[in-house]
Design a protein around this motif. Sequence first.
Motif, mmCIF file in Angstrom:
data_model
loop_
_atom_site.group_PDB
_atom_site.id
_atom_site.type_symbol
_atom_site.label_atom_id
_atom_site.label_comp_id
_atom_site.label_asym_id
_atom_site.label_seq_id
_atom_site.Cartn_x
_atom_site.Cartn_y
_atom_site.Cartn_z
ATOM 1 N N HIS A 7 6.610 2.015 16.811
ATOM 2 C CA HIS A 7 5.395 1.799 16.034
ATOM 3 C C HIS A 7 5.023 3.031 15.214
ATOM 4 C CE1 HIS A 7 4.351 -2.149 17.641
ATOM 5 N NE2 HIS A 7 4.662 -1.709 18.843
ATOM 6 N N ASN A 9 6.366 5.035 12.641
ATOM 7 C CA ASN A 9 7.491 4.828 11.733
ATOM 8 C C ASN A 9 7.062 5.117 10.302
ATOM 9 O OD1 ASN A 9 5.916 2.611 11.017
ATOM 10 N ND2 ASN A 9 7.068 1.197 12.317
ATOM 11 N N ASP A 10 7.913 4.782 9.372
ATOM 12 C CA ASP A 10 7.595 5.056 7.972
ATOM 13 C C ASP A 10 6.321 4.339 7.533
ATOM 14 O OD1 ASP A 10 9.831 6.650 7.754
ATOM 15 O OD2 ASP A 10 11.088 5.110 6.831
ATOM 16 N N ALA A 11 6.111 3.127 8.046
ATOM 17 C CA ALA A 11 4.929 2.370 7.640
ATOM 18 C C ALA A 11 3.649 3.024 8.155
ATOM 19 C CB ALA A 11 5.034 0.927 8.145
ATOM 20 N N SER A 12 3.654 3.444 9.431
ATOM 21 C CA SER A 12 2.444 4.073 9.974
ATOM 22 C C SER A 12 2.178 5.411 9.287
ATOM 23 C CB SER A 12 2.579 4.253 11.493
ATOM 24 O OG SER A 12 3.548 5.239 11.824
ATOM 25 N N GLY A 14 3.011 6.117 6.244
ATOM 26 C CA GLY A 14 2.521 5.767 4.910
ATOM 27 C C GLY A 14 1.043 5.404 4.904
ATOM 28 N N ARG A 15 0.579 4.700 5.965
ATOM 29 C CA ARG A 15 -0.843 4.365 6.038
ATOM 30 C C ARG A 15 -1.700 5.616 6.160
ATOM 31 N NH1 ARG A 15 1.289 0.197 9.207
ATOM 32 N NH2 ARG A 15 0.804 1.251 11.175
ATOM 33 N N THR A 33 5.134 12.017 3.514
ATOM 34 C CA THR A 33 5.768 10.838 4.091
ATOM 35 C C THR A 33 7.250 11.076 4.328
ATOM 36 O OG1 THR A 33 4.157 9.395 3.009
ATOM 37 C CG2 THR A 33 6.209 8.370 3.750
ATOM 38 N N SER A 84 -1.031 4.981 13.183
ATOM 39 C CA SER A 84 -1.232 5.869 12.035
ATOM 40 C C SER A 84 -2.271 6.948 12.338
ATOM 41 C CB SER A 84 -1.668 5.050 10.810
ATOM 42 O OG SER A 84 -2.812 4.264 11.096
#
Length: 361
Positions: A7, A9-12, A14-15, A33, A84
């Motif tokens: 969890h 990761n790149d997405a968290s 990025g947020r 990032t 995040s």
Amino acid sequence: MADLKDHVNDASIGRLAAAVSRVHPAFPAADFTAAAGRGLEPLALKQRVSAVAAQLAAFLPQPFPHAARVLRDAVAASPLDMWSGWPATDYVAGHGLGHPDDALPTLAALTPHATAEFAIRPYLAAHPERTLAQLHVWAVDPDQHLRRLASEGSRPRLPWASRVPMLADPQLTIPVLDRLHDDPELYVRRSVANHLNDITKDHPDVALATARRWSATGGDGTAWVIRHALRSLVKQGHPEALGLLGFDHGADVAVTGLTVTPDTLPIGGQVTIAFTLTADTDVRAAVDYVVHHAGARGPRAPKVFKLTTADLEPGLPRQVTRRHTFQHVSVRRLYPGPHRIDIQVNGRVLAGAEITLHDDH
């Protein structure tokens, strides 16, 4: 099911970057990032959090009070989630100790998004009086997340968290719990119960005295807290804890007809436990079963499993059945050999049977 570490990761990342750059346009979101996401794959969950926090420290503006203000503004404008937001609380834990007057309000802003229960620990250790005073303020805050932080962050045995030696003294945190034991939110009361359960493991007399005091004035929420808080003592058969919950340790109860079948099975197999409870008078019975596992070097400490609570009436037998699977879990490896299962009622072992485990191959 994804591993928890995945969890972060790149997405968290990025947020988090988007939230910060929205209120601080000079923040190099793309560079942060890329740097924060580099090399995460082999890392465990908390290592990932620390790695992202380290990059946050490298890219946020300095000095810390400026960075803290940016983070407070960021979460006010863009809600984060646990994954995040956790690196942000970790950053505050590691870089704000010299500025508690900036750090503590920042943790207060972050905790509704990503709990600061771990991040508050260094402040309890480094600034005990200042931080304990803040916990008292949070304990009466309208925000349930801050009220929970007051209890959870100061638990003496908080899982995954650093130990804070002063929290071994329960008298430091019981006044905080006194404000929260009848909280309207189960989210908060669960933390209070777990905190008091921590205290039972090192200071059972203090915990019991606290529970007795609460039971005299608290409502239904407090009753739930006390039941949950005393669970470890109940499993140990502690007479006073049982009595406080309405169970008579010396009650005359009989366990008859105990069977555990099959009596030989492979690791990974399942047994059925069946027996009958009887009493000559009305008895409220807390019924558990205790498994004595074989270990690599002899028997290990027994493991108590909650079975049921029964209101027994004279002349009315109560049949009890439970299935139990003997399988490896992350905290307990099973070994072949003799194992014993005992039936415990109101803290007293009243019957038992032995089984034998063998290798599952």
